[in-house]
Design an enzyme around this catalytic site. Structure first.
Site, PDB file in Angstrom:
ATOM      1  CG  ASP A  45      -2.053  -0.873   1.205  1.00  0.00           C
ATOM      2  OD1 ASP A  45      -2.152  -1.657   0.234  1.00  0.00           O
ATOM      3  OD2 ASP A  45      -2.887  -0.812   2.125  1.00  0.00           O
ATOM      4  CG  HIS A 188       2.004  -0.052   4.488  1.00  0.00           C
ATOM      5  ND1 HIS A 188       1.675  -1.049   5.363  1.00  0.00           N
ATOM      6  CD2 HIS A 188       0.886   0.702   4.313  1.00  0.00           C
ATOM      7  CE1 HIS A 188       0.397  -0.904   5.722  1.00  0.00           C
ATOM      8  NE2 HIS A 188      -0.109   0.143   5.104  1.00  0.00           N
TER       9      HIS A 188
HETATM   10 ZN   LIG Z   1      -2.610   3.190   3.211  1.00  0.00          ZN
END
Ligand SMILES: [Zn+2]
Length: 241
Positions: A45, A188
């Site tokens: 992400d 992430h």
């Molecule tokens: Zn996010």
């Protein structure tokens, strides 16, 4: 007669020994553990960016595994788009993580639709692919979002990899002790998240050794024969849930 019997016996034995030696060879090639049903997807992400996204892509390329990138629309520009096209050339996919990374449960229906539509358009403009998966920022979601957004909602199995004090080893340990067939691993690739890059370097070879095959989230749904219906209100962390 005896001679014929001996010849027949030795032929049978030869056939058996061929089978006996062929079998371990065959097993070696497929590596016993590698049952094709053990599938897993890595997802990332908050990209794309030109600093940490390429580090993640380098590792995926090195180990020859794909990933699913849930990107923020406002991070997409002429430069970062090159990370997305490189990702696609490596067998990865690009999916939707909103336009502005806002808490979307606080938005109106129109604002919600706009967050999705504009990000889809940017992704399509630069990659030629159209997202069908959506990860809500902060996994914050409500019924209005499920009603408004046609994409399939994705969560994932995480390891608090957005917390700077969580070491690479702790990230690896958290994931390796929990992941199972059908899981979507949530990581992430925001700028500076090097502990995740380091954790990946340990995680991918170990999961491969355990017999997992890496696929994109889309491929995971397909391989498991799961067709999610739109507006189901579901949030998938494992496609078999
Ligand atoms: Zn996010």
């Amino acid at each position: 007669m005896t001679k014929i019997l001996i010849m027949a016996l030795s032929l049978i034995m030869a056939a058996c020994s061929t089978r006996a030696t062929a079998k371990p060879d065959n097993n070696d090639e497929t590596n016993v553990d590698k049952t094709p049903s053990r599938l897993i997807a890595l997802s990332f992400d908050d990209g794309p960016n030109d600093i940490t996204t390429p580090k993640v892509l380098d590792i995926l390329e090195e180990f020859n595994v794909p990933g699913s990138f849930f990107v923020i629309g406002q991070n997409i520009n002429e430069s970062t788009a090159k990370q997305m096209t490189r990702a696609i050339s490596l067998g990865c996919e690009i999916q939707n993580h909103s336009l502005t990374h806002v808490q979307m449960s606080k938005l109106t229906k129109e604002q919600t639709a706009e967050e999705i539509r504009r990000t889809d358009e940017l992704i399509e403009q630069y990659t030629g692919t159209r997202p069908w998966l959506f990860r809500p920022p902060y996994i914050d979601h409500n019924s209005l979002m499920h009603e408004t957004i046609s994409h399939t909602f994705i969560c994932g199995v995480g390891c608090e990899d957005w917390v700077p004090s969580v070491s690479a080893q702790a990230r690896y340990d958290a994931l390796i002790s929990t992941v199972k067939d059908g899981d979507i691993i949530l990581l992430h690739d925001f700028i500076g998240n090097d502990n995740t890059v380091e954790a990946l370097r340990m995680l991918i070879p170990e999961l491969k050794r355990q017999g997992f095959t890496f696929v994109t989230v889309s491929e995971l749904f397909k391989a498991k024969g799961v067709t999610p219906s739109a507006h189901s209100g579901k949030l998938y962390s494992n496609v078999l849930q």
